[in-house]
Each structure stands twice: as C-alpha cells, then as structure tokens.
Motif scaffolding. Structure first.
Motif, PDB file in Angstrom:
ATOM      1  N   MET A   1      -3.301   4.850  -1.500  1.00  9.57           N
ATOM      2  CA  MET A   1      -4.291   5.582  -0.702  1.00  9.57           C
ATOM      3  C   MET A   1      -3.993   7.063  -0.848  1.00  9.57           C
ATOM      4  SD  MET A   1      -4.509   3.185   2.676  1.00  9.57           S
ATOM      5  CE  MET A   1      -5.862   4.118   3.392  1.00  9.57           C
ATOM      6  N   GLN A   2      -5.012   7.816  -1.205  1.00 11.14           N
ATOM      7  CA  GLN A   2      -4.841   9.250  -1.450  1.00 11.14           C
ATOM      8  C   GLN A   2      -5.562  10.043  -0.355  1.00 11.14           C
ATOM      9  OE1 GLN A   2      -6.585   9.524  -5.402  1.00 11.14           O
ATOM     10  NE2 GLN A   2      -4.608   9.178  -6.359  1.00 11.14           N
ATOM     11  N   PRO A   3      -4.832  10.444   0.690  1.00 12.58           N
ATOM     12  CA  PRO A   3      -5.497  11.231   1.742  1.00 12.58           C
ATOM     13  C   PRO A   3      -5.815  12.642   1.269  1.00 12.58           C
ATOM     14  CG  PRO A   3      -3.152  10.944   2.239  1.00 12.58           C
ATOM     15  CD  PRO A   3      -3.417  10.150   1.000  1.00 12.58           C
ATOM     16  N   GLY A   4      -6.964  13.134   1.714  1.00 10.81           N
ATOM     17  CA  GLY A   4      -7.314  14.536   1.498  1.00 10.81           C
ATOM     18  C   GLY A   4      -6.789  15.344   2.665  1.00 10.81           C
TER      19      GLY A   4
ATOM     20  N   VAL B   1       0.871  -1.184   0.000  1.00  9.04           N
ATOM     21  CA  VAL B   1       0.000   0.000   0.000  1.00  9.04           C
ATOM     22  C   VAL B   1       0.904   1.230   0.000  1.00  9.04           C
ATOM     23  CG1 VAL B   1      -1.723   1.315   1.292  1.00  9.04           C
ATOM     24  CG2 VAL B   1      -1.873  -1.180   1.214  1.00  9.04           C
ATOM     25  N   ASN B   2       0.696   2.088  -0.979  1.00 13.04           N
ATOM     26  CA  ASN B   2       1.481   3.320  -1.067  1.00 13.04           C
ATOM     27  C   ASN B   2       0.616   4.487  -0.601  1.00 13.04           C
ATOM     28  OD1 ASN B   2       3.911   2.266  -2.627  1.00 13.04           O
ATOM     29  ND2 ASN B   2       2.208   1.596  -3.917  1.00 13.04           N
ATOM     30  N   ILE B   3       1.074   5.170   0.417  1.00 10.42           N
ATOM     31  CA  ILE B   3       0.352   6.378   0.841  1.00 10.42           C
ATOM     32  C   ILE B   3       0.835   7.515  -0.052  1.00 10.42           C
ATOM     33  CG2 ILE B   3      -0.096   8.003   2.715  1.00 10.42           C
ATOM     34  CD1 ILE B   3       0.359   5.743   4.701  1.00 10.42           C
ATOM     35  N   THR B   4      -0.071   8.031  -0.884  1.00  9.31           N
ATOM     36  CA  THR B   4       0.326   9.133  -1.768  1.00  9.31           C
ATOM     37  C   THR B   4      -0.405  10.388  -1.299  1.00  9.31           C
ATOM     38  OG1 THR B   4      -1.291   8.557  -3.497  1.00  9.31           O
ATOM     39  CG2 THR B   4       0.925   7.587  -3.658  1.00  9.31           C
ATOM     40  N   SER B   5      -1.312  10.921  -2.111  1.00 16.39           N
ATOM     41  CA  SER B   5      -2.021  12.142  -1.698  1.00 16.39           C
ATOM     42  C   SER B   5      -3.175  12.426  -2.652  1.00 16.39           C
ATOM     43  CB  SER B   5      -1.048  13.324  -1.730  1.00 16.39           C
ATOM     44  OG  SER B   5      -1.747  14.526  -1.479  1.00 16.39           O
ATOM     45  N   GLY B   6      -4.198  13.072  -2.111  1.00 10.48           N
ATOM     46  CA  GLY B   6      -5.302  13.532  -2.964  1.00 10.48           C
ATOM     47  C   GLY B   6      -4.810  14.481  -4.041  1.00 10.48           C
ATOM     48  N   THR B   7      -3.632  15.086  -3.836  1.00  8.77           N
ATOM     49  CA  THR B   7      -3.109  16.032  -4.835  1.00  8.77           C
ATOM     50  C   THR B   7      -2.625  15.315  -6.099  1.00  8.77           C
ATOM     51  OG1 THR B   7      -0.835  16.069  -4.012  1.00  8.77           O
ATOM     52  CG2 THR B   7      -2.362  17.667  -3.045  1.00  8.77           C
ATOM     53  N   VAL B   8      -2.527  14.001  -6.069  1.00  4.02           N
ATOM     54  CA  VAL B   8      -2.218  13.261  -7.302  1.00  4.02           C
ATOM     55  C   VAL B   8      -3.409  13.397  -8.261  1.00  4.02           C
ATOM     56  CG1 VAL B   8      -1.867  10.939  -8.264  1.00  4.02           C
ATOM     57  CG2 VAL B   8      -0.661  11.624  -6.192  1.00  4.02           C
TER      58      VAL B   8
ATOM     59  N   LEU C   1      -7.324   4.926  -4.031  1.00  9.73           N
ATOM     60  CA  LEU C   1      -8.487   5.154  -3.173  1.00  9.73           C
ATOM     61  C   LEU C   1      -8.379   6.529  -2.527  1.00  9.73           C
ATOM     62  CD1 LEU C   1     -11.062   3.988  -2.094  1.00  9.73           C
ATOM     63  CD2 LEU C   1      -9.762   2.821  -0.318  1.00  9.73           C
ATOM     64  N   LEU C   2      -9.327   7.386  -2.915  1.00 13.56           N
ATOM     65  CA  LEU C   2      -9.334   8.762  -2.423  1.00 13.56           C
ATOM     66  C   LEU C   2     -10.120   8.811  -1.110  1.00 13.56           C
ATOM     67  CD1 LEU C   2      -8.610  11.697  -3.252  1.00 13.56           C
ATOM     68  CD2 LEU C   2     -10.757  11.766  -4.513  1.00 13.56           C
ATOM     69  N   LEU C   3      -9.485   9.302  -0.050  1.00 12.74           N
ATOM     70  CA  LEU C   3     -10.171   9.436   1.251  1.00 12.74           C
ATOM     71  C   LEU C   3     -10.171  10.921   1.583  1.00 12.74           C
ATOM     72  CD1 LEU C   3      -8.082   6.727   1.437  1.00 12.74           C
ATOM     73  CD2 LEU C   3      -9.388   6.443   3.515  1.00 12.74           C
TER      74      LEU C   3
END
Ligand SMILES: NC(=O)c1ccc[n+]([C@@H]2O[C@H](COP(=O)([O-])OP(=O)(O)OC[C@H]3O[C@@H](n4cnc5c(N)ncnc54)[C@H](OP(=O)(O)O)[C@@H]3O)[C@@H](O)[C@H]2O)c1
Length: 259
Positions: free
Chosen positions: A181-184, A136-143, A248-250
C-alpha cells in the motif's frame, strides 16, 4: 461486505498510531484477533483498549521496537502463527541525501526494507501450510513518485517492493498474497510533523504550508486513516485472494499518470 476473515490472527506492526492503528482497527472490525505494536507502552496499551472497546475483538498490545530481534520475538510470542501480517515502521526523516552518513543509510534500509523481509520470513511457511496468508507492506507513494529529501525512504521501500515481487509469486499457489500500500498524504502525526518541518524551513505559518500541501492533491484533502485501514482489510480479505504482488496507490489522485 463480510470480509471472510473473522477469527483470523493478525500482527499489525507499528500500530499504536496513524495508518497502522487504522489497519488494526479495520481488521478487528472484520473479526480478526489483532496484535498491536509500538515502542511507547502507554500508547500501545491505550490503543489496544480503544480498539477492544470499539470492536469487541481480542486485541493484544506488544510494546516493542519492531526493528530489533527482541521486538520481533515479542510479536511472534504474542501471535506465533499469524494469518495476516501488516508490515509497517517509521520512515526516515526528511533530509538532503548529501547529509546522510553510511550508518544512517544502513539504518534506513534496515527500518524500511530488512525488517519487513525478516517478519515475512518468520510468518510465511505456516501460512503456506494452512493455505491462507495475507502480507501487506505499508510503503509510500514516493516509491512510485520519488520526492527529493525522502530518498532513503523511497530507495529502501522500492528495494522491499522488488525483493517481495518474486517472493509473492512463489507463494501465490498456496493462497498467500503479498501486496503493497502506497500512501500519499494521510492525516497522521507523521504528516503533521513533515508539514511543520517544511513550514519552519520556509519561515511560513503551519496553516499555510498545510493548505499548500493540500492544494497539490486533486481530491483537495488529506486521506483519512480509516480509508487506508478499510483498504488494508479488503486486501487481507478472502475476496482479495487473486490480488498479489501489487502496489496500491492511495493518494487522492496526486500521481499524474494513467498507469
Ligand atoms: N501519513 C502519510 O501520509 C504517509 C505517507 C507516505 C508514507 N507514510 C509511511 O507510512 C508509515 C506509517 O506512517 P504514519 O503516518 O501512520 O506514522 P505515525 O502517525 O507517526 O505513526 C507511526 C507508528 O509507528 C510506531 N513506531 C514507530 N517506530 C516504531 C518501531 N521501531 N517499532 C514499533 N513501532 C514503531 C509509532 O509508535 P511509537 O513511536 O510509540 O513506536 C506509531 O504507532 C511510515 O513508514 C510513513 O513513512 C505515511
């Protein structure tokens, strides 16, 4: 729900605080043995002790810089054949792209793209052999919805996403999944320091900048790290075997598109 991963071994990078810590905690709750990591030794050991106490799981603390070869060696010495790897690292600071030096750009690409690729290279073959692996790669909603000033973060993480998209398909047949996972906006120290910087720049109180930021989220609140952690644990579960190469955008509904 029994996530079906009790006894699995997990490395969760950059996990002494924030989203990484929440992922480590949820994996420990699911019965995994977890390696937690951060550069500050006291902080990472305290986190390991907290998770151990809360879950009864085996938790090993590795104080190391995940971006350095020695740091990566230390992580794999603590857990040579992980079943689960959560790739996480600090993001580059908010900055006008005009101010970035070549060195800073390359550092950002290393931190948010190269490191996750290197850790995946180290972990993947034993996963394929065992016919189980979750990355699981934690990226970002900014992607998905770039934000001016976080361009280096968005670019490096989008690069990682594209790079791994092909890799994910190459190992899917061995029950090894790779997701993002794309955190907001999640209530962590990182978010608080972003808000503080914004408040200072605009000469307004922190609470005002925080309320304005919150008002941009349809859910009208920031995400809770434990919500993020629970989602990560599900993506690592036996039930998520058919989910791979997905983002997955959260973000509490912040991204305004239907797709
Ligand atoms: N929170 C959000 O809303 C949000 C939104 C979009 C994207 N993100 C991204 O999600 C990631 C996690 O964010 P967060 O909010 O959880 O951050 P955080 O609360 O600041 O926590 C960062 C964690 O990473 C560790 N760390 C930082 N650099 C490290 C390194 N080189 N090697 C090992 N550990 C390191 C820190 O410990 P040490 O400092 O002791 O090393 C700490 O445990 C970041 O990439 C961030 O940009 C977060």
């Amino acid at each position: 729900m029994d996530l079906g991963i009790a006894g699995r071994k997990a490395i969760v990078c950059a996990s002494s605080k924030g989203l990484g810590r929440a992922c480590a905690t949820s994996l420990a709750e699911a019965g995994c043995e977890v390696v937690v990591n951060g550069r500050n030794r006291d902080a990472v050991e305290a986190t390991a002790a907290d998770i151990r106490k809360a879950t009864g799981a085996k938790v090993v603390a590795v104080a190391a810089d995940v971006a350095s070869p020695d740091g990566q060696k230390a992580l794999f010495a603590a857990c040579p054949e992980p079943d689960i790897v959560v790739n996480n690292n600090a993001g580059p600071p908010f900055r006008d792209f005009r101010e970035l030096t070549r060195e800073q750009i390359l550092d950002g690409v290393i931190a948010n793209m190269v490191v996750a690729i290197e850790l995946t290279q180290k972990a993947i073959d034993p996963m394929v052999k065992r016919k189980f692996g979750r990355i699981v790669n934690i990226t970002s909603g900014t992607v998905k919805a770039p934000l001016f000033g976080l361009d280096l973060s968005s670019g490096a993480r989008a690069g990682l996403t594209a790079f791994m998209a092909g890799v994910a398909r190459s190992v899917a047949g061995a029950n090894v999944t790779i997701n993002f996972m794309q955190p907001g906006t999640f209530a962590t120290d990182r978010l608080a320091s972003n808000i503080e910087m914004n408040a200072k720049k605009r000469g307004i109180p922190f609470e005002q900048a925080k309320a304005e930021r919150m008002a941009t989220v349809p859910a009208r609140r920031f995400g809770l790290p434990e919500e993020f952690g629970a989602t990560c644990a599900f993506l690592c579960s036996s039930h998520a075997a058919y989910i791979t190469g997905q983002n997955l955008l959260l973000d509490g509904g912040a991204f305004p598109g239907a797709f």
